[in-house]
Design an enzyme around this catalytic site. Sequence first.
Site, PDB file in Angstrom:
ATOM      1  N   GLY A   1       0.601  -0.952  -0.263  1.00 19.16           N
ATOM      2  CA  GLY A   1       0.173   0.159  -0.254  1.00 19.16           C
ATOM      3  C   GLY A   1       1.105   1.115   0.010  1.00 19.16           C
TER       4      GLY A   1
ATOM      5  N   LYS B   1      -8.196  -4.367  13.475  1.00 14.57           N
ATOM      6  CA  LYS B   1      -6.578  -3.797  13.640  1.00 14.57           C
ATOM      7  C   LYS B   1      -6.182  -4.304  15.107  1.00 14.57           C
ATOM      8  CE  LYS B   1      -5.561  -0.192  10.467  1.00 14.57           C
ATOM      9  NZ  LYS B   1      -5.065  -1.492  10.037  1.00 14.57           N
TER      10      LYS B   1
ATOM     11  N   TYR C   1     -13.137  -2.283  10.815  1.00 10.82           N
ATOM     12  CA  TYR C   1     -11.929  -1.844  10.719  1.00 10.82           C
ATOM     13  C   TYR C   1     -10.897  -2.428  12.235  1.00 10.82           C
ATOM     14  CZ  TYR C   1      -7.898   1.714  10.272  1.00 10.82           C
ATOM     15  OH  TYR C   1      -6.794   2.796   9.936  1.00 10.82           O
TER      16      TYR C   1
ATOM     17  N   VAL D   1      -2.996  -7.370  -2.032  1.00 10.40           N
ATOM     18  CA  VAL D   1      -2.543  -8.734  -1.053  1.00 10.40           C
ATOM     19  C   VAL D   1      -3.385  -9.449  -0.880  1.00 10.40           C
ATOM     20  CG1 VAL D   1      -0.563  -6.692  -0.220  1.00 10.40           C
ATOM     21  CG2 VAL D   1      -2.805  -6.591   1.336  1.00 10.40           C
TER      22      VAL D   1
END
Length: 190
Positions: free
Chosen positions: A13, A158, A154, A64
């Site tokens: 990224g 994370k 998210y 990815v």
Amino acid sequence: MTEHPQRVAIVTGAARGIGAATALRLAADGLAVAVVDLEAAAAKETVGAIEAAGGRGLAVGADVSDAEQVTAAVERVAADLGAPTVLVNNAGVTRDNLLFRMTEQDWDTVMGVHLRGSFLMTRAVQQHMVEARWGRIVNLSSTSALGNRGQANYSAAKAGLQGFTKTLAIELGRFGITANAIAPGFSRAT
Ligand SMILES: NC(=O)c1ccc[n+]([C@@H]2O[C@H](COP(=O)([O-])OP(=O)(O)OC[C@H]3O[C@@H](n4cnc5c(N)ncnc54)[C@H](O)[C@@H]3O)[C@@H](O)[C@H]2O)c1
């Protein structure tokens, strides 16, 4: 004086944002840097900036979250730059929404890039690190790992990355490989 071979890093990224800044910094520190990103054209721009500053880089277009693309990307990096022993799992996306509006696709996309992507990249790169008996893995977590409104997907990804990182450290530490997660707060390019 002994000449040390140039270390090779992969930053996922890294076409823009934190990843691009990380790639530029690693190149300035003397590493050859592979800029792996979904957006191949933008990845080339990061490599252009690395080369303009006197560094060595390689742009690789890859998703990815796709196992075959990850394998091909890591093989290309090893062939063109040398065995990668530094990996920054930085590629990320957000699909924010309150839970009752969050779709399965929103959930799967975020898990796919952050968790599956970091898993696939790390699994592909660790063999080079183990062989070298040295490696550095940095995973991008976030302050949102502790929970954030509108980010159930998210924040779960994370937080998951922190468990993933700790497990990498436990499994790979004996080979001279460190694994760390960093958890930035909100930032954007100026
Ligand atoms: N910017 C922030 O405030 C912030 C805060 C905490 C954590 N983070 C994390 O830091 C990392 C970088 O954040 P950013 O703001 O620089 O992101 P960004 O959106 O500016 O850049 C992300 C890059 O990842 C690439 N990417 C997305 N999906 C991909 C995939 N499947 N395969 C390969 N590349 C893919 C994009 O093309 C893009 O170039 C992310 O993991 C993000 O979650 C960012």
